[in-house]
Design a protein around this motif. Structure first.
Motif, PDB file in Angstrom:
ATOM      1  N   SER A  34      -8.073  -9.282  -1.044  1.00 38.48           N
ATOM      2  CA  SER A  34      -7.360  -8.106  -0.522  1.00 38.48           C
ATOM      3  C   SER A  34      -6.220  -7.662  -1.426  1.00 38.48           C
ATOM      4  CB  SER A  34      -6.829  -8.385   0.893  1.00 38.48           C
ATOM      5  OG  SER A  34      -7.878  -8.774   1.747  1.00 38.48           O
ATOM      6  N   GLY A  35      -6.410  -7.787  -2.728  1.00 35.21           N
ATOM      7  CA  GLY A  35      -5.380  -7.406  -3.686  1.00 35.21           C
ATOM      8  C   GLY A  35      -5.108  -5.925  -3.760  1.00 35.21           C
ATOM      9  N   ALA A  36      -6.045  -5.095  -3.294  1.00 34.23           N
ATOM     10  CA  ALA A  36      -5.831  -3.643  -3.291  1.00 34.23           C
ATOM     11  C   ALA A  36      -5.327  -3.146  -1.949  1.00 34.23           C
ATOM     12  CB  ALA A  36      -7.133  -2.916  -3.662  1.00 34.23           C
ATOM     13  N   ASN A  37      -5.208  -4.039  -0.977  1.00 32.39           N
ATOM     14  CA  ASN A  37      -4.923  -3.658   0.405  1.00 32.39           C
ATOM     15  C   ASN A  37      -3.417  -3.711   0.682  1.00 32.39           C
ATOM     16  OD1 ASN A  37      -4.799  -4.362   3.563  1.00 32.39           O
ATOM     17  ND2 ASN A  37      -6.702  -3.284   3.112  1.00 32.39           N
ATOM     18  N   PHE A  38      -2.739  -2.602   0.402  1.00 30.53           N
ATOM     19  CA  PHE A  38      -1.292  -2.513   0.613  1.00 30.53           C
ATOM     20  C   PHE A  38      -0.982  -1.624   1.812  1.00 30.53           C
ATOM     21  CE2 PHE A  38      -1.390  -3.985  -3.727  1.00 30.53           C
ATOM     22  CZ  PHE A  38      -0.254  -4.787  -3.832  1.00 30.53           C
ATOM     23  N   PHE A  39       0.112  -1.949   2.490  1.00 27.81           N
ATOM     24  CA  PHE A  39       0.596  -1.139   3.601  1.00 27.81           C
ATOM     25  C   PHE A  39       1.959  -0.592   3.233  1.00 27.81           C
ATOM     26  CE2 PHE A  39       3.024  -0.940   7.687  1.00 27.81           C
ATOM     27  CZ  PHE A  39       2.338   0.150   8.223  1.00 27.81           C
ATOM     28  N   ALA A  40       2.109   0.734   3.278  1.00 27.67           N
ATOM     29  CA  ALA A  40       3.372   1.366   2.917  1.00 27.67           C
ATOM     30  C   ALA A  40       4.288   1.472   4.131  1.00 27.67           C
ATOM     31  CB  ALA A  40       3.116   2.748   2.329  1.00 27.67           C
ATOM     32  N   VAL A  41       5.545   1.099   3.944  1.00 28.86           N
ATOM     33  CA  VAL A  41       6.564   1.301   4.982  1.00 28.86           C
ATOM     34  C   VAL A  41       7.450   2.486   4.628  1.00 28.86           C
ATOM     35  CG1 VAL A  41       6.531  -1.112   5.693  1.00 28.86           C
ATOM     36  CG2 VAL A  41       8.152  -0.369   3.928  1.00 28.86           C
ATOM     37  N   GLY A  42       7.188   3.090   3.472  1.00 29.99           N
ATOM     38  CA  GLY A  42       7.881   4.271   3.006  1.00 29.99           C
ATOM     39  C   GLY A  42       7.370   4.591   1.614  1.00 29.99           C
ATOM     40  N   PRO A  43       7.705   5.759   1.063  1.00 33.25           N
ATOM     41  CA  PRO A  43       7.263   6.083  -0.297  1.00 33.25           C
ATOM     42  C   PRO A  43       7.785   5.064  -1.310  1.00 33.25           C
ATOM     43  CG  PRO A  43       8.105   8.045   0.826  1.00 33.25           C
ATOM     44  CD  PRO A  43       8.462   6.861   1.691  1.00 33.25           C
ATOM     45  N   GLY A  44       6.872   4.407  -2.017  1.00 32.13           N
ATOM     46  CA  GLY A  44       7.265   3.404  -3.004  1.00 32.13           C
ATOM     47  C   GLY A  44       7.746   2.098  -2.411  1.00 32.13           C
TER      48      GLY A  44
ATOM     49  N   SER B 237      17.801  -2.308   1.434  1.00 29.67           N
ATOM     50  CA  SER B 237      18.541  -1.097   1.068  1.00 29.67           C
ATOM     51  C   SER B 237      19.051  -1.137  -0.371  1.00 29.67           C
ATOM     52  CB  SER B 237      19.717  -0.905   2.027  1.00 29.67           C
ATOM     53  OG  SER B 237      20.578  -2.036   2.011  1.00 29.67           O
ATOM     54  N   ASP B 238      19.010  -2.306  -0.993  1.00 31.29           N
ATOM     55  CA  ASP B 238      19.465  -2.422  -2.380  1.00 31.29           C
ATOM     56  C   ASP B 238      18.406  -1.977  -3.385  1.00 31.29           C
ATOM     57  OD1 ASP B 238      21.845  -3.464  -1.475  1.00 31.29           O
ATOM     58  OD2 ASP B 238      21.259  -5.563  -1.761  1.00 31.29           O
ATOM     59  N   TYR B 239      17.204  -1.687  -2.908  1.00 32.52           N
ATOM     60  CA  TYR B 239      16.093  -1.385  -3.813  1.00 32.52           C
ATOM     61  C   TYR B 239      15.445  -0.046  -3.460  1.00 32.52           C
ATOM     62  CZ  TYR B 239      16.682  -6.359  -4.705  1.00 32.52           C
ATOM     63  OH  TYR B 239      17.207  -7.590  -5.003  1.00 32.52           O
ATOM     64  N   GLU B 240      15.125   0.706  -4.488  1.00 35.08           N
ATOM     65  CA  GLU B 240      14.486   2.018  -4.280  1.00 35.08           C
ATOM     66  C   GLU B 240      12.981   1.885  -4.114  1.00 35.08           C
ATOM     67  OE1 GLU B 240      14.063   6.390  -6.506  1.00 35.08           O
ATOM     68  OE2 GLU B 240      15.414   4.859  -7.317  1.00 35.08           O
ATOM     69  N   LYS B 241      12.372   1.029  -4.916  1.00 31.26           N
ATOM     70  CA  LYS B 241      10.928   0.800  -4.838  1.00 31.26           C
ATOM     71  C   LYS B 241      10.681  -0.706  -4.839  1.00 31.26           C
ATOM     72  CE  LYS B 241       9.703   5.046  -7.327  1.00 31.26           C
ATOM     73  NZ  LYS B 241       9.293   5.791  -6.126  1.00 31.26           N
ATOM     74  N   TYR B 242       9.761  -1.143  -3.981  1.00 32.77           N
ATOM     75  CA  TYR B 242       9.529  -2.583  -3.905  1.00 32.77           C
ATOM     76  C   TYR B 242       8.180  -2.909  -3.287  1.00 32.77           C
ATOM     77  CZ  TYR B 242      11.423  -1.681   0.834  1.00 32.77           C
ATOM     78  OH  TYR B 242      11.662  -1.176   2.079  1.00 32.77           O
ATOM     79  N   VAL B 243       7.761  -4.142  -3.573  1.00 35.79           N
ATOM     80  CA  VAL B 243       6.630  -4.762  -2.881  1.00 35.79           C
ATOM     81  C   VAL B 243       7.180  -5.974  -2.142  1.00 35.79           C
ATOM     82  CG1 VAL B 243       4.363  -5.819  -3.055  1.00 35.79           C
ATOM     83  CG2 VAL B 243       5.067  -4.153  -4.759  1.00 35.79           C
ATOM     84  N   ILE B 244       6.976  -6.001  -0.830  1.00 35.95           N
ATOM     85  CA  ILE B 244       7.321  -7.184  -0.042  1.00 35.95           C
ATOM     86  C   ILE B 244       6.093  -8.072  -0.015  1.00 35.95           C
ATOM     87  CG2 ILE B 244       8.034  -8.054   2.207  1.00 35.95           C
ATOM     88  CD1 ILE B 244       9.255  -5.249   2.716  1.00 35.95           C
TER      89      ILE B 244
END
Length: 429
Positions: A348-358, A394-401
């Motif tokens: 599932s390496g392509a399976n991402f869920f966005a919580v906001g843009p970026g 909030s310290d990061y503009e774009k991220y992967v959790i």
């Protein structure tokens, strides 16, 4: 008292405001190697480990948006006696063997006697078979009403499309009760303020109609991207098309259809090979989405209740670019090495869920995918660190959790599969 959000989802990446989850329970463990395949699993899961991994997902989402648990929502619905009877009647109609009366044990009567919380649990975890005759005593079945092994993948049984909910017409009968439960939640919970559209409620629907949420992506409020494969048929896509045509909107709308291979099983849904990450970025499994192959991309344009055009496109990204969505692809498994790409797509390496843009969530185990994300401006953050307040989002503009994924991927899905968003903020395109 539960705070409900009014349903509205017009993209894959808008800032998340509400999401439905289902923490894996006993239903995940109630199987043997013999029936794991019937349950659509590639292997048996270790429930304790799976739940620990899932807590990372739910814990992070709880800090970002309003979260709802399926079991709690269902129990709340079942507090109303009329709703309770209606739900059980629908279950019995779908699974008629559980309503047989006579000298043997009648599950329907048993269900009607249960309190809301216990009934919700039974509808998900199953009802054990009571060996009150020889046939049942000798049966290899352990359950009179089978557990919903796949329900922690809440994406498939219902889909938020704008301000309505499309109910899944599941490809496998073992999952039909999931759709019934999700429809009941939305039909009987006024707080979501929505209406449901279910193919089985249409008497003229094609019997080959199948639709699952892993195949339905809202790229933009006028663009649906839908996978056509083993879980969502052309007849299912035609049902969605018919619903859009019936709205007779003056604004042009588009359906981009991506054909998918029937094998391997990791290609069951479009979101296993393509997900949206940002206003200008997407995650792709490059061999299928980018390279020339036999799997077609079809573009359907509609307006004022009519199909204006149906045509083939070179690939999905080119089709989206023509519609004003110029997306830079990031490759699942990284660039270049087909071995790494194949391995990480399987998990599932392509399976991402966005919580906001970026701002997205995915499995940390896919190290080459994460390296590619980092090279494209995404900070890699561990879910555990966020939950323990070691990191502030909030310290990061774009991220992967990143969540851990040793057990959850064995069920056949990732972060997008395990989330059913009910509200997102508009995107500034």
């Amino acid at each position: 008292m539960t705070k409900y959000v009014e349903l509205n989802v017009r993209s894959e990446i808008g800032e998340l405001e509400g999401v439905i989850l289902h923490t894996p329970g006993a239903e995940v463990e109630n199987m043997t190697p013999e029936n794991a395949e019937r349950a659509l699993y590639s292997d048996i899961l270790n429930l304790d480990v799976a739940r620990d991994e899932y807590k990372q997902l739910s814990g992070v989402l709880g800090k970002i948006a309003q979260t709802y648990q399926v079991k709690d929502l269902l129990a709340n619905v079942l507090k109303d006696e009329k709703a309770k009877e209606a739900v059980i009647d629908r279950v019995c109609k779908m699974e008629p063997h559980i309503a047989i009366k006579g000298n043997t044990y009648c599950i329907k009567d048993y269900l009607l006697d249960q309190a809301p919380t216990e009934l919700a649990r039974l509808l998900i975890e199953g009802v054990p078979l009571k060996a009150d005759n020889l046939t049942k005593f000798l049966s290899k079945e352990r359950y009179a009403m089978r557990p919903l092994h796949n329900f922690f993948f809440t994406r498939d049984a219902s889909m938020s499309v704008l301000n309505e909910v499309l109910i899944g017409k599941m490809a496998n009968g073992v999952r039909d009760r999931e759709s019934l439960i999700m429809q009941s939640i939305f039909d009987y919970t006024p707080g979501f303020n929505t209406k449901t559209v279910n193919p089985i409620d249409n008497p003229s629907v094609d019997p080959n109609c199948m639709i699952e949420g892993g195949d339905v992506l809202i790229a933009r409020d006028d663009i649906l991207v839908i996978g056509n494969g083993t879980r969502t048929t052309t007849q299912g896509i035609d049902f969605i098309l018919a619903q859009l045509l019936s709205q007779k909107e003056e604004k042009q709308r588009h359906i981009l259809v991506q054909e998918l291979p029937s094998q391997p099983e990791s290609f069951i849904h479009l979101d296993m090979v393509f997900t949206l990450l940002d206003v200008d970025k997407c995650m792709v499994y490059e061999p299928l989405i980018m390279r020339p192959n036999k799997y077609q991309t079809v573009h359907i344009t509609i307006q004022n209740g009519k199909v204006l055009d149906i045509r083939r496109e070179n690939n999905l990204l080119e089709a989206l670019k023509k519609l004003g969505m110029d997306l830079k692809p990031i490759f699942c498994g990284g660039n270049g090495d087909p071995w790494n790409q194949e391995r990480e797509q399987w998990h599932s390496g392509a399976n991402f869920f966005a919580v906001g843009p970026g701002k997205v969530i995915g499995y940390g185990r896919n190290i080459h995918t994460m390296e590619a994300m980092n090279k494209n401006g995404f900070e890699i953050l561990r879910a555990k660190d966020i939950i323990r307040h070691k990191v502030e989002l909030s310290d990061y503009e774009k991220y992967v959790i990143t969540i851990e994924g040793s057990e959850l991927p064995r069920g056949g899905g990732g972060a997008r599969c395990m989330t059913m968003p009910v509200r997102r903020k508009p995107v500034n395109w």
